[in-house]
Design an enzyme around this catalytic site. Structure first.
Site, PDB file in Angstrom:
ATOM      1  N   ASP A 175       0.766  -1.294   0.063  1.00 11.99           N
ATOM      2  CA  ASP A 175      -0.016   0.052  -0.059  1.00 11.99           C
ATOM      3  C   ASP A 175       0.888   0.964   0.082  1.00 11.99           C
ATOM      4  OD1 ASP A 175      -2.216  -1.351   0.154  1.00 11.99           O
ATOM      5  OD2 ASP A 175      -2.804  -1.240   2.159  1.00 11.99           O
ATOM      6  N   ASP A 190       4.560  -9.076   9.918  1.00 12.25           N
ATOM      7  CA  ASP A 190       4.696  -7.462   9.566  1.00 12.25           C
ATOM      8  C   ASP A 190       6.315  -7.185   8.988  1.00 12.25           C
ATOM      9  OD1 ASP A 190       2.120  -7.133  10.433  1.00 12.25           O
ATOM     10  OD2 ASP A 190       2.682  -6.538  12.274  1.00 12.25           O
ATOM     11  N   ASP A 199       8.914  -5.540  10.239  1.00 11.11           N
ATOM     12  CA  ASP A 199       9.906  -5.614  10.847  1.00 11.11           C
ATOM     13  C   ASP A 199      10.227  -6.997  11.293  1.00 11.11           C
ATOM     14  OD1 ASP A 199       7.400  -5.420  12.306  1.00 11.11           O
ATOM     15  OD2 ASP A 199       8.314  -4.818  14.270  1.00 11.11           O
ATOM     16  N   ASP A 248      -6.441  -8.023  14.307  1.00  8.34           N
ATOM     17  CA  ASP A 248      -6.065  -9.411  14.834  1.00  8.34           C
ATOM     18  C   ASP A 248      -6.861 -10.222  15.938  1.00  8.34           C
ATOM     19  OD1 ASP A 248      -5.020  -7.451  16.290  1.00  8.34           O
ATOM     20  OD2 ASP A 248      -2.965  -8.158  16.123  1.00  8.34           O
TER      21      ASP A 248
END
Length: 484
Positions: free
Chosen positions: A86, A141, A143, A233
């Site tokens: 995105d 994610d 990281d 989540d």
């Protein structure tokens, strides 16, 4: 008026104590489970797996993420990788370059960009799900850097009734600073005691947004990813478990990730987690109570979803504790009520045991000195975040909507790395930051009143609040001066 202050103070302490006793209960469950740990079964077949990497403007970490995921040990013909992009900055070009490189190496990887960024991360995951070929969906994610054998270690734990398998978060930069060590101290408690305790006893647990694998059928039967809360989540976790799906937590499999190194970044993360949890509680609490689950499961599910309320009651008790000093001196008829407030000591002991169990289980070469150093510091910082998190929780319960603000990533793994010059760090001096400075002075005045009245019962509490809020205020302003 006095009775309102006294009643609110005692009630807030009672609520905090209830949640602390829940922590003690989970610590007991955890210790029981540790005695019956089983080994990982062998992988008998290789199901089709889709790995989803939701990315939004992550130019500092996206290359290492893609390279790590493409190096996972798994048959290439059974693996699909979706980079759900995105991004609106140069991240998009960095992704395109790495995707093209790995495609040339025979990896089935695709850069997927939506027409509109509707629903933020949840919307991206849902969009990718509709195009996913895998029966199992792994999510990371930006990281996170999972170990090479991640899939081979986790997939054997899927049974026909298993909807999701979650692994424990590790920390790439735990020893970078005192801030990262305190975050690790708190997160380790969740990823050891809480998750293991809930899962091993048949209670509802949650997917942590990353470093886990879903069965695609489970997501679809639960209604897919919703973006009406900030913690999609947690929301999907409860909807799936209410549908009868079972979850598995694997404490022995660790997926390392980067901890935020600045207070503004920690704030954005904490805001999202705490407000989102309140939104999910508001959305799903009634469904839980009406469900066919046992009373025991319902009770612990409600305590789980409303756990972020602790910050509301902590800040309420803290604020009322200063006028309570004066009431205590001038209204002897309330002495019995003041004595009842010592129930908080029970809660503090329960919480201390909870973090002792977690630290002992997750800290190499654990000793008493480590605990006596880190536990008070962690509590002080948590108190310093209480106002910020209490506002986030209140907004969640009141239905006040806000956009999904991601936590800035810095690509920091050791003390030589620096966050300075990070273009994603856009902080402003907000009214909330100024309010944190005001309350730091307020609780410092509370310490002065404690000393003046020679009432020593709350001096430590007020001191930790003053230091915690003062530190959060200063560390929120400091990056502004550094980055200009």
């Amino acid at each position: 008026m006095d009775w309102i202050v006294v009643g609110g103070y005692v009630f807030a302490l009672l609520v905090i104590t209830i949640f602390s006793l829940e922590q003690l209960y989970l610590a007991i469950l955890y210790m029981r489970k540790k005695q019956t740990t089983t080994s990982t079964p062998p992988l008998s077949h290789f199901p089709q797996v889709t790995i989803q990497l939701p990315v939004y403007n992550e130019k500092y970490v996206v290359k290492r993420l893609i390279d790590c995921i493409c190096a996972l040990d798994y048959p290439l013909d059974r693996l699909e990788i979706q980079v759900l992009d995105d991004s609106t900055d140069e991240t998009k070009h960095l992704i395109a370059e790495r995707v093209a490189y790995w495609q040339s190496k025979g990896i089935n990887i695709e850069q997927i960009s939506r027409p509109e960024r509707v629903g933020f991360k949840a919307g991206a995951l849902q969009y990718g799900l509709e195009h996913a070929s895998g029966e199992l969906i792994a999510i990371f994610d930006a990281d996170f850097l999972p170990e090479k054998d991640f899939l081979l270690s986790t997939l054997p734990h899927f049974k026909p009734e298993t909807g999701m398998v979650q692994t424990r978060w590790g920390h790439l930069n735990e020893n970078y600073s005192l801030l990262t060590r305190m975050q690790a101290f708190g997160l380790n408690a969740h990823f050891s005691v809480e998750q293991t305790g809930r899962n091993s006893s048949g209670k509802f647990m949650n997917f942590n947004g990353t470093a886990g694998i879903w069965r695609k059928q489970c997501i679809e039967e639960a209604g897919g990813w919703h973006y009406d809360t900030l913690t999609e989540d947690l929301d999907l976790s409860y909807r799936a478990q209410l549908k009868g799906w079972k979850f598995t937590y694997l404490e022995n499999i660790t997926s390392p990730a980067e901890l935020p190194v600045l207070v503004p970044a920690i704030k954005s993360q904490q805001y999202r987690w705490n407000k989102g949890a309140a939104e999910v509680a508001r959305k799903n609490a009634l469904s839980i109570l009406k469900s066919s689950q046992s009373l025991h499961v319902k009770l612990h599910a409600v305590l789980h979803l409303f756990n972020s309320s602790v910050f509301l009651f902590l800040f309420l008790a803290a604020t009322l504790s200063v006028p309570m000093l004066l009431i205590k001196q001038n209204r002897p008829e309330y002495q019995l009520v003041f004595q009842a407030a010592t129930v908080f000591v029970v809660g503090f002991i329960a919480m201390s045991i909870f973090y002792w169990v977690a630290a002992r289980a997750t800290t190499p070469n654990f000793n008493l000195r480590y605990y006596l150093k880190h536990f008070p510091l962690f509590l002080t910082f948590t108190m310093g975040m209480a106002l910020h998190n209490a506002i986030a929780v209140a907004e969640g319960y009141l239905g006040i909507k806000s956009p999904f603000i991601r936590t800035p990533k810095f690509n920091i793994r050791n003390k030589k790395d620096s966050w300075k010059g990070n273009t994603y760090l856009r902080q402003q001096l907000t009214p909330l930051t100024l309010l944190e400075g005001f309350f730091a002075a307020y609780f410092a005045a509370g310490v002065a009143i404690d000393i003046w009245l020679q009432d020593w019962g709350l001096v430590l509490f007020h001191g930790m609040l003053a230091i915690g809020l003062g530190a959060v205020f200063i560390l929120s302003v400091k990056p502004l001066r550094t980055t200009g």
